[in-house]
Design a protein around this motif. Sequence first.
Motif, short mmCIF file in Angstrom:
data_model
loop_
_atom_site.label_atom_id
_atom_site.label_comp_id
_atom_site.label_asym_id
_atom_site.label_seq_id
_atom_site.Cartn_x
_atom_site.Cartn_y
_atom_site.Cartn_z
N PRO A 150 0.84 -1.20 0.00
CA PRO A 150 0.00 0.00 0.00
C PRO A 150 0.88 1.24 0.00
CG PRO A 150 0.04 -0.97 2.17
CD PRO A 150 0.76 -1.93 1.27
N CYS A 151 0.42 2.29 -0.65
CA CYS A 151 1.24 3.48 -0.76
C CYS A 151 0.51 4.70 -0.24
CB CYS A 151 1.66 3.70 -2.20
SG CYS A 151 0.27 3.85 -3.33
N GLN A 152 1.24 5.79 -0.12
CA GLN A 152 0.71 7.04 0.41
C GLN A 152 1.13 8.19 -0.51
OE1 GLN A 152 -1.18 7.84 3.35
NE2 GLN A 152 -1.27 9.76 2.21
N LYS A 153 0.19 9.06 -0.82
CA LYS A 153 0.52 10.25 -1.60
C LYS A 153 1.20 11.27 -0.69
CE LYS A 153 -3.42 9.81 -4.78
NZ LYS A 153 -4.66 10.45 -5.26
N VAL A 154 2.33 11.81 -1.17
CA VAL A 154 3.05 12.82 -0.41
C VAL A 154 3.51 13.93 -1.34
CG1 VAL A 154 3.88 11.12 1.28
CG2 VAL A 154 5.31 11.71 -0.68
N MET A 155 3.76 15.08 -0.74
CA MET A 155 4.42 16.17 -1.44
C MET A 155 5.85 16.21 -0.93
SD MET A 155 2.63 17.78 -3.71
CE MET A 155 3.57 19.29 -3.84
N LEU A 156 6.81 15.82 -1.77
CA LEU A 156 8.20 15.73 -1.37
C LEU A 156 9.03 16.70 -2.20
CD1 LEU A 156 10.38 14.26 0.31
CD2 LEU A 156 10.50 12.55 -1.51
N ASN A 157 9.56 17.72 -1.52
CA ASN A 157 10.33 18.75 -2.21
C ASN A 157 9.55 19.38 -3.36
OD1 ASN A 157 12.52 18.32 -0.50
ND2 ASN A 157 13.40 16.76 -1.84
N GLY A 158 8.26 19.63 -3.13
CA GLY A 158 7.41 20.28 -4.11
C GLY A 158 6.89 19.38 -5.20
N ARG A 159 7.16 18.08 -5.08
CA ARG A 159 6.76 17.13 -6.11
C ARG A 159 5.75 16.14 -5.54
NH1 ARG A 159 10.80 12.60 -8.79
NH2 ARG A 159 9.30 11.65 -10.22
N ALA A 160 4.65 15.95 -6.26
CA ALA A 160 3.64 14.98 -5.84
C ALA A 160 4.11 13.58 -6.21
CB ALA A 160 2.30 15.28 -6.50
#
Length: 261
Positions: A119-129
């Motif tokens: 299972p995965c999770q949506k994140v905003m990492l360093n301005g990138r989705a």
Amino acid sequence: MVGRPISPIAILESNWSVTKATKRKATTEDEPPLKRQRGVMSDANTNPAQSTLESVIVVHSSSDESTVLSGHTSRADFEAKYLERKKLGQGGFGSVYAGHRRSDDLPVAIKHIPICDVPCQKVMLNGRACRIPKEVLLMHKAAGEPVTVGKSAAVSILDWYDLDQEVILVMERPVPSMDLLRFMDENYGPMAEDVAKIIMKQLVDAAIDLQAKGVFHRDIKAENILIEFSSDGHRVRLIDFGCGCICKKKRIYIQFSGTEH
């Protein structure tokens, strides 16, 4: 009742077990398993402006942390960096092996999970989705940066790899240690009260710390509790965040996740 002393030989190697009991992960609270994408699980259809705070988590991190969260895509890189040895256990969602980091001989636990079970999770990492394995995010939130290895109750995530048919998680492996179930077996019955009190207090403190960091483990049991041994005494360490989720304030959790028996 005071149990028999634990054999020194029994604690030479970390006994990181993965239970064979039936496990069930949450459905509606999880993102779908990872598709066949490489590296950071980029979601081309994700528009951060249209996403809710519950579906996208903003990660503020240093470059070192970003590298850990971003993951890698090369099996050759994994094999060059880590030496995998004996199998420690197998469960419904993956197999775990003992290993070492080649650069400094740091003991590690290496978890192999079929890509369809991640299972995965949506994140905003360093301005990138992007989308990353939820277990990676939970362990990162629970234990902090890799430089803090050994300083939290939760074991640290060191690396993760998105390979052809599987995801590999590389984690800290406390040595010497054994899981709580084996620890009780080695004592041939109930633990001494003073030992039980120490372990229980550390477990409560660990749960409070996880909640403060927004992490809900959801499968704390004897097999997922390591007892680490040192000159300072017994220390509780938590493993296997595969059934966990992000803990949201004022949210009521009614769906079962974890080991059914």
